[in-house]
Design an enzyme around this catalytic site. Structure first.
Site, short mmCIF file in Angstrom:
data_model
loop_
_atom_site.label_atom_id
_atom_site.label_comp_id
_atom_site.label_asym_id
_atom_site.label_seq_id
_atom_site.Cartn_x
_atom_site.Cartn_y
_atom_site.Cartn_z
CG ASP A 21 3.58 0.80 -0.25
OD1 ASP A 21 4.05 -0.24 -0.67
OD2 ASP A 21 3.65 1.32 0.65
CG ASP A 140 1.74 -6.42 5.72
OD1 ASP A 140 3.00 -6.39 5.30
OD2 ASP A 140 0.56 -6.18 5.38
#
Length: 186
Positions: A21, A140
């Site tokens: 990330d 997600d």
């Protein structure tokens, strides 16, 4: 775990896919994309993970879409120049042109989330233009907050914005549109 064990017993090789990330050019870690702490340089970490035996690196700019800016093409180029394993890039890729730039910069695959939800035809375009093998759709999910509900809700904008998409229907649609992989985060 029993499915993984069963796959190994059947001769399928397990793979280690490292997800980095990234925010503002640095690898970060947090919980639900909050409380982010700097973990280091993405190029150095990608090289280190490759040396440790990673089979693939996924580089997700988790702030690009939320901040309405492009992914860091220069950083992606530097990472790609130093890797010999597959490299996937996501975050802030909103158009076919964006995708083409990152694939030409050395990414092997692109991951779409918000852009795919807002413009599902983009999945079709990329699959047709570059092949399904390079299209990853990141999804997600979070369980709906309604009492007694076992349904999952799809989120965009780095996990910050709920949509009205039915998770199972969306997963079927992205497969039908030509996505070669799904990156599921729950």
């Amino acid at each position: 775990m029993s499915e993984l064990r069963s796959s190994i017993e059947q001769g399928l090789k397990s793979r280690v896919i490292v997800c980095l990330d990234v925010a503002h050019g640095r690898v970060v870690k947090g919980v639900n994309f909050k409380g982010l702490q700097d973990m280091g340089d993405p190029v150095e970490l990608a090289i280190r993970y490759q040396e440790q035996g990673a089979d693939e690196i996924v580089f997700l700019d988790i702030k690009a879409t939320l901040e309405q800016r492009a992914n860091a093409l220069e950083t992606v180029t530097r990472v790609a120049e130093n890797l010999s394993i597959p490299f996937t890039v996501g975050g802030g890729l909103n158009t076919y042109t964006d995708v083409a730039q990152f694939l030409h910069a050395g990414a092997d695959k692109v991951a779409l989330n918000s852009a795919a939800v807002k413009n599902p035809e983009l999945i079709d375009q990329i699959a047709k233009g570059f092949g399904s093998q390079c299209v990853v759709v990141a999804v997600d999910l979070n369980q709906e907050q309604q009492l007694g509900s076992d349904d999952y809700q799809v989120f965009i904008n780095g996990g910050h914005t709920p949509t009205d998409l039915d998770a199972m229907q969306w997963l079927k649609e992205i497969e039908q549109r030509g996505a070669g992989e799904v990156l599921l985060t729950a």
